[in-house]
Design an enzyme around this catalytic site. Structure first.
Site, short mmCIF file in Angstrom:
data_model
loop_
_atom_site.label_atom_id
_atom_site.label_comp_id
_atom_site.label_asym_id
_atom_site.label_seq_id
_atom_site.Cartn_x
_atom_site.Cartn_y
_atom_site.Cartn_z
N CYS A 77 0.85 -1.18 0.00
CA CYS A 77 0.00 0.00 0.00
C CYS A 77 0.89 1.24 0.00
O CYS A 77 2.05 1.18 0.40
CB CYS A 77 -0.87 0.03 1.25
SG CYS A 77 -1.87 -1.42 1.39
N HIS A 134 -2.30 -11.89 5.17
CA HIS A 134 -2.61 -10.76 6.05
C HIS A 134 -3.99 -10.82 6.68
O HIS A 134 -4.44 -9.83 7.26
CB HIS A 134 -2.49 -9.42 5.29
CG HIS A 134 -1.12 -9.17 4.76
ND1 HIS A 134 -0.87 -8.98 3.42
CD2 HIS A 134 0.07 -9.10 5.37
CE1 HIS A 134 0.43 -8.80 3.24
NE2 HIS A 134 1.02 -8.86 4.42
N TYR A 183 -4.73 -13.75 -3.77
CA TYR A 183 -4.30 -13.27 -2.45
C TYR A 183 -5.00 -13.98 -1.31
O TYR A 183 -6.23 -14.02 -1.26
CB TYR A 183 -4.60 -11.78 -2.41
CG TYR A 183 -4.19 -11.01 -1.20
CD1 TYR A 183 -2.85 -10.91 -0.82
CD2 TYR A 183 -5.13 -10.32 -0.44
CE1 TYR A 183 -2.47 -10.16 0.28
CE2 TYR A 183 -4.76 -9.56 0.66
CZ TYR A 183 -3.43 -9.49 1.01
OH TYR A 183 -3.05 -8.74 2.09
#
Ligand code: ADP
Ligand code: SF4
Length: 692
Positions: free
Chosen positions: A31, A174, A171
């Site tokens: 990010c 996280h 993905y």
């Protein structure tokens, strides 16, 4: 300079399915606070990394559907074809420098509060949305939702291909991805074929990967990003249990495994809590269970460490987010044998913090970060000087060091003078505090670079006064004399001096860093809320004191939520035996006590302490600047054309801000500067506007 042949292995190509990475350097998704909101800034930032030699340049998360609306965060978005052009701009920038562009496609499940889209959040089972701690729940997905989710992902894959991406990243890391959430027993209470056994819980992720392979696998690389361990013991995925089993189940499906630990605060640990390579022992098994190449991160900045990882068969590619932010040219510098020129990440997480505050990321080491497009600042190139005349920089903290370095690179003759015997200012002082040793890299990178420059002269142990500055014969003067911690307690909580702060038992962090070591019971009053209060407390414990940390906030070091450290800081202090008193303000200090009161009830109590360390706010050390600024005639008579305060002397802030100010000073020296000193990207108005 020729590259040492032991680094050659880092420059071997790696096949990722049908595409080939030119070397082993992989910029992992990260990010950056720009995304779709500042798209040209984002694209240029990625393009500069491609120029710096990274073989793969990834996006941040791209959310794929309105039911995964992460507002107010400014990530990327690929909901429809209208989202393609700005991502195509990024791909073009990456391709211009011969790298592969990778798109990380994400549905955030329960984390997506859908504040903008107003969709009901989606999840494997019913669950409160944790993002904003407000009464909103995600609903359990039915079969139609699951089919729709697969279609959204596939649509996004096709759009990413249209945008020009070379790689799709599926993905499940996280704890931020819906497919990953399905895998976790603490979230998945389903009784259908998507719940229960591990195979069932992994089914959706497998389907997503298979859908992607089938649609684009002949032309695009398909990467799987998966967190092998959540660092929460048996409550979560563990590398030696389900983490390994999941990789075994999907072993040959992707073209490359991108493996790490979850959640983000574990993946991006600061240097205060983890050293380079801290993820290695979690991910080292992965290559034993797949023949596909593997990439992993671990804040790697040392080429020897990288070579060792490859030669020992731990990974095939070196993943990096923060090291690529601090030095976008890290691969190029290794390739060209310029190891000493690497600007190593210090692991402070200022970059992360700015993204978490939903602002374009800043970097302590790299002042050009996020300024690539809007200001045209390149991390390795700078325009030749626009004016003549020698530059004198007073103060060699981060601001002064960076100003001297950048101005020197522009071709100015520079004199850098500091009162101290050691360069580095606050960085030198603070890097001696517990856990902050890596911060000295801010000084070390710059002092080494300066030592290589014939046109920058350094004077240590040189306390300058106003007359000496006038006599120097400099045409340009930057005053970078820093700041000092206040003694009076003025801060966010108190706007009047706290009673008793004029006593001998009142200390500041500057006193502690200068070597004053109080005895007995010490109260640290933290109304700063960043790292300083807690590292001072740690230092005092190490010195043998009994420490009480008092803060008006409900938690210790609350700002460090943004740098992903708060939980670790509070835990560490508790483990060290620090007595923590939250939601209390300091009222009065006497010789042997401190009165504190509850910020809600006002109820006060007396703590028996012999000293207080005041960590509230700082004041600029700007008397030199003020003295000279008050007499412009003297400056003119001395031939001084430019006279500016920079860094903490201008406005006390972070080390990152001081480095930036120093850099900005050098960039703008002799240049015309507009009132708004950068380009802005303003959202285009939709065609047609009618009131309902
Ligand atoms: P910044 O973060 O803005 O770079 P620092 O506090 O880290 O500020 O550094 C300021 C530096 O300036 C310190 O190293 C200090 O020794 C030096 N300094 C302060 N006053 C003078 C002065 N009058 N002459 C020379 N050096 C000075
Ligand atoms: Fe590293 Fe700090 Fe820069 Fe982030 S801000 S890249 S952690 S130096």
């Amino acid at each position: 300079m020729a590259r040492d042949s032991r680094y050659d292995v880092l420059f071997e190509p790696v096949k990722i399915g049908p595409v080939t990475a030119r070397n082993r350097f992989y910029q992992a998704p990260h990010c950056n606070g720009m995304g779709r909101t500042f798209p040209s800034s984002m694209a240029a930032m990625r393009g500069v990394k491609a120029e710096g030699g990274w073989a793969v340049v990834s996006t941040e998360q791209i959310d794929i559907h309105p039911s995964s609306d992460f507002t107010p965060a400014t990530e990327c978005r690929l909901w429809s074809d209208r989202d393609i052009p700005y991502l195509a701009r990024m791909c073009d920038a990456v391709h211009e420098h011969g790298a592969l562009a990778s798109a990380e496609l994400v549905h955030n499940g329960k984390w997506a509060g859908n504040l903008y889209s107003r969709e009901v959040p989606l999840f494997p089972s019913h669950m409160p949305v944790p993002t904003h701690n407000f009464p909103l729940q995600a609903r359990a997905m039915n079969k139609a939702d699951i089919r729709a989710y697969r279609r959204w992902h596939l649509d996004a894959v096709k759009r990413a291909k249209k945008a020009g991406f070379d790689i799709i990243c599926c993905y499940a890391a996280h704890n931020l991805s819906l497919a990953g959430m399905f895998m976790l027993p603490r979230y998945n209470f389903r009784s259908d074929e998507y719940g229960g056994s591990l195979e069932n819980r992994v089914r959706l992720f497998r389907e997503i990967i298979e859908d992607t392979k089938e649609a684009v696998g002949d032309t695009m690389g398909v990467v799987v990003r998966f967190a092998v361990d959540e660092l929460r013991g048996a409550d979560g995925i563990e590398a030696h249990k389900e983490g390994r089993e999941i990789i075994e189940m999907l072993a040959e499906l992707p073209d490359l495994w991108d493996v790490n630990v979850a959640e983000w605060h574990n993946d991006s640990m600061t240097s205060r809590f983890a050293d380079e390579g801290y993820q290695e022992h979690f991910i080292e098994f992965v290559k034993q269970v797949t023949t596909k190449p593997v990439v992993a991160v671990g804040r790697y900045t040392t080429p020897d460490r990288m070579v060792s990882l490859v030669n020992r068969g731990v990974v095939d590619m070196i993943g990096a987010a923060r090291p690529s932010i601090a030095d976008p040219f890290l691969p190029k510098k290794i390739e060209e044998g310029r190891i000493e020129d690497i600007r190593e990440c210090i692991g402070c997480n200022i970059c992360v913090a700015w993204d978490n505050m939903i602002a374009p990321m800043r970097c302590t080491q790299n002042p050009t970060k996020s300024e690539e497009w809007r200001r045209g600042w390149h991390p390795e190139r700078i325009a030749p000087r626009a004016v003549d005349g020698m530059l004198l920089v007073v103060g060699a903290g981060p601001a002064g060091l960076e100003a001297a370095l950048a101005a020197g690179r522009r071709g100015h003759d520079v004199i850098l003078a500091d009162a101290a015997a050691e360069l580095g200012g606050r960085v030198t002082r603070e890097s001696r505090l517990p856990g902050l040793a890596a911060w000295a890299r801010v000084r070390d990178y710059r002092t080494y670079q300066i030592s290589q420059m014939a046109n920058v002269e350094v004077y240590k142990s040189s306390l300058l006064d106003a007359d000496q500055i006038l006599e120097f014969g400099a045409a340009h003067v930057a005053i970078a004399t820093g700041a000092r911690w206040r003694r009076d307690g003025y801060g966010r909580q108190h706007q009047f001096p706290i009673a008793g702060t004029d006593g001998d038992n009142l200390l500041t962090p500057d006193d502690i860093m200068a070597g004053t070591s109080p005895r007995g019971s010490v109260l640290v009053y933290d109304d700063d809320h960043y790292y300083m209060g807690s590292v001072i407390a740690e230092q005092l414990v190490a010195d043998g004191c009994q420490v009480t940390l008092v803060t008006p906030d409900a938690r210790v070091a609350s700002w460090t939520d943004y740098s992903l450290e708060q939980h670790r800081i509070q835990t560490r202090l508790l483990e060290l035996g620090v007595d923590i008193v939250t939601s209390h303000e300091l009222q009065e200090i006497t010789d042997d006590s401190a009165a504190v009161s509850c910020v809600y009830s006002g109820k006060s109590r007396l703590l028996a302490v012999s000293s207080v360390v005041m960590v509230t706010s700082r004041l600029p050390d700007d008397s030199l600047y003020q003295e000279l600024a008050a007499t412009p005639d003297r400056l003119r008579a001395a031939g001084i054309e430019t006279f500016k305060p920079i860094g903490d002397c201008h406005g006390p802030a972070t080390i990152a801000a001081a480095v930036y100010e120093g850099h900005r000073f050098a960039r703008e020296l002799g240049e015309p500067v507009d009132e708004i000193p950068f380009r802005r990207e303003i959202t285009e108005l939709a065609p047609g506007f009618e009131l309902p």
